[in-house]
Design an enzyme around this catalytic site. Structure first.
Site, PDB file in Angstrom:
ATOM      1  N   HIS A   1      29.548  33.107 -27.704  1.00  0.00           N
ATOM      2  CA  HIS A   1      30.410  32.118 -26.824  1.00  0.00           C
ATOM      3  C   HIS A   1      31.421  32.581 -25.971  1.00  0.00           C
ATOM      4  O   HIS A   1      31.988  33.762 -26.444  1.00  0.00           O
ATOM      5  CB  HIS A   1      30.948  31.272 -27.950  1.00  0.00           C
ATOM      6  CG  HIS A   1      31.327  30.026 -27.322  1.00  0.00           C
ATOM      7  ND1 HIS A   1      32.560  29.738 -26.807  1.00  0.00           N
ATOM      8  CD2 HIS A   1      30.777  28.720 -27.250  1.00  0.00           C
ATOM      9  CE1 HIS A   1      32.739  28.547 -26.023  1.00  0.00           C
ATOM     10  NE2 HIS A   1      31.557  27.868 -26.413  1.00  0.00           N
TER      11      HIS A   1
ATOM     12  N   GLU B   1      26.673  28.313 -19.882  1.00  0.00           N
ATOM     13  CA  GLU B   1      27.841  27.728 -19.812  1.00  0.00           C
ATOM     14  C   GLU B   1      28.789  28.296 -19.072  1.00  0.00           C
ATOM     15  O   GLU B   1      29.582  29.178 -19.355  1.00  0.00           O
ATOM     16  CB  GLU B   1      28.581  27.796 -21.664  1.00  0.00           C
ATOM     17  CG  GLU B   1      27.690  26.958 -22.489  1.00  0.00           C
ATOM     18  CD  GLU B   1      28.419  26.740 -23.739  1.00  0.00           C
ATOM     19  OE1 GLU B   1      28.827  25.436 -24.073  1.00  0.00           O
ATOM     20  OE2 GLU B   1      29.303  27.380 -24.326  1.00  0.00           O
TER      21      GLU B   1
ATOM     22  N   GLY C   1      30.950  20.646 -26.829  1.00  0.00           N
ATOM     23  CA  GLY C   1      32.236  20.932 -27.601  1.00  0.00           C
ATOM     24  C   GLY C   1      32.935  19.856 -28.285  1.00  0.00           C
ATOM     25  O   GLY C   1      32.586  19.005 -29.313  1.00  0.00           O
TER      26      GLY C   1
ATOM     27  N   LYS D   1      33.926  24.471 -32.869  1.00  0.00           N
ATOM     28  CA  LYS D   1      34.784  25.435 -32.800  1.00  0.00           C
ATOM     29  C   LYS D   1      35.735  25.360 -33.858  1.00  0.00           C
ATOM     30  O   LYS D   1      35.150  25.170 -35.145  1.00  0.00           O
ATOM     31  CB  LYS D   1      35.758  25.089 -31.379  1.00  0.00           C
ATOM     32  CG  LYS D   1      34.685  25.034 -30.360  1.00  0.00           C
ATOM     33  CD  LYS D   1      35.330  24.837 -28.733  1.00  0.00           C
ATOM     34  CE  LYS D   1      34.323  24.742 -27.959  1.00  0.00           C
ATOM     35  NZ  LYS D   1      34.816  24.912 -26.607  1.00  0.00           N
TER      36      LYS D   1
ATOM     37  N   GLY E   1      35.605  22.804 -21.562  1.00  0.00           N
ATOM     38  CA  GLY E   1      36.950  22.280 -21.705  1.00  0.00           C
ATOM     39  C   GLY E   1      37.568  21.549 -20.385  1.00  0.00           C
ATOM     40  O   GLY E   1      38.884  20.995 -20.308  1.00  0.00           O
TER      41      GLY E   1
HETATM   42  P1  PGA Z   1      33.217  21.276 -24.130  1.00  0.00           P
HETATM   43  O1  PGA Z   1      32.924  22.571 -24.828  1.00  0.00           O
HETATM   44  O2  PGA Z   1      32.105  20.369 -24.496  1.00  0.00           O
HETATM   45  O3  PGA Z   1      34.275  21.018 -24.867  1.00  0.00           O
HETATM   46  O4  PGA Z   1      33.430  21.531 -22.802  1.00  0.00           O
HETATM   47  C1  PGA Z   1      31.579  23.320 -24.679  1.00  0.00           C
HETATM   48  C2  PGA Z   1      31.446  24.452 -25.446  1.00  0.00           C
HETATM   49  O5  PGA Z   1      32.320  25.396 -25.565  1.00  0.00           O
HETATM   50  O6  PGA Z   1      30.539  24.987 -26.061  1.00  0.00           O
END
Ligand code: PGA
Length: 255
Positions: free
Chosen positions: A99, A169, A236, A17, A175
């Site tokens: 995304h 996802e 993430g 990100k 998150g």
């Molecule tokens: P996360 O994010 O592993 O922090 O939950 C995943 C993503 O947004 O690809």
């Protein structure tokens, strides 16, 4: 022995990100992960940093570098955008498209579809993200998911399916503290394969890897892969934390 050779490698993708905040830190995180990928044999690891860091971290035969987006034109007056030829000229071969955080900024299915087509035409392994915002008890999310997949892949041609990857996802798990249960992941991945089979054909659909993303960590990664029966993970937060990410890689490599 033969069975081991034909075993499909798992695809583990790290999405940084808009992190970290310096090139020094990007190199440090990447190199710490890279050092531990040398001995891995059953996985393909891909790190997707912000564009500015994509050219300064060096991939190897065990760890690839991708980007988190591309624009659908090759060149021209598109301030702030980055095109597929720019990425491939750096030797990068993966891209994440659509995304949910980009969709939240206004990226529509139509834009995702154009970007996916451009990325595939340019020869990139293209990870198209899909996922419902919430799960309602009536199951309306299934219809939402179906439409999102169909609309996002509407420009994908049969010949390009070999380079297509779907990252499922569920937005509510990104998150979050808890991932989706492996059982629900399994059910949803079958549903996604069925939609792809309807769009292309069953044989093609079977070949499209399905990744799961959303709150993956070293404690839940194994169950998500084995019980959820997905082909890989999109990670993430933990991809910015070398000890946690390495633990995930080691765990999955042993499966
Ligand atoms: P996360 O994010 O592993 O922090 O939950 C995943 C993503 O947004 O690809």
């Amino acid at each position: 022995m033969a069975a081991k050779k034909t075993k499909k490698k798992k695809l583990i993708v790290g999405n940084w990100k808009m992190n970290p905040t310096s090139a020094t830190e990007a190199r440090r995180i990447f190199n710490a992960i890279k050092a531990r990928t040398r001995t891995l044999s059953s996985i393909i690891t891909v790190i997707c940093p912000p564009f500015v860091f994509a050219g300064i971290i060096k991939p190897s035969s065990k760890i690839e570098v991708g980007t988190q987006d591309i624009y659908f034109e090759e060149r021209g007056s598109y301030t702030g955008e980055v095109s597929v030829p720019m990425i491939t000229s750096l030797g990068l071969s993966y891209v994440i498209i659509g995304h949910s955080e980009r969709r939240k900024m206004g990226e529509t299915d139509e834009v995702v579809a154009r970007k996916a087509k451009t990325a595939l035409d340019g020869g990139l392994k293209t990870i198209v993200c899909v996922g419902e915002n919430t799960r309602d008890p009536q199951g309306d999310y299934l219809e939402f998911l179906k439409n999102q997949i169909k609309n996002s892949l509407i420009k994908v041609q049969k010949k390009d399916v070999a380079d297509l990857i779907i990252a499922y996802e569920p937005v509510w798990a990104i998150g979050a503290t808890e991932a989706m249960t492996p059982r629900d992941i399994h059910e949803t991945s079958i549903y996604i394969k069925k939609i792809i089979a309807d769009m292309f054909n069953a044989e093609e659909a079977f070949k499209v890897p399905i990744l799961y993303g959303g709150a993956v960590n070293f404690r839940n990664a194994r169950d998500i892969i084995t019980l959820g029966e997905v082909d890989g993970l999109l990670i993430g937060r933990e991809s910015l934390n070398p000890p946690g990410f390495i633990e995930i890689l080691k765990t999955i490599d042993l499966i």
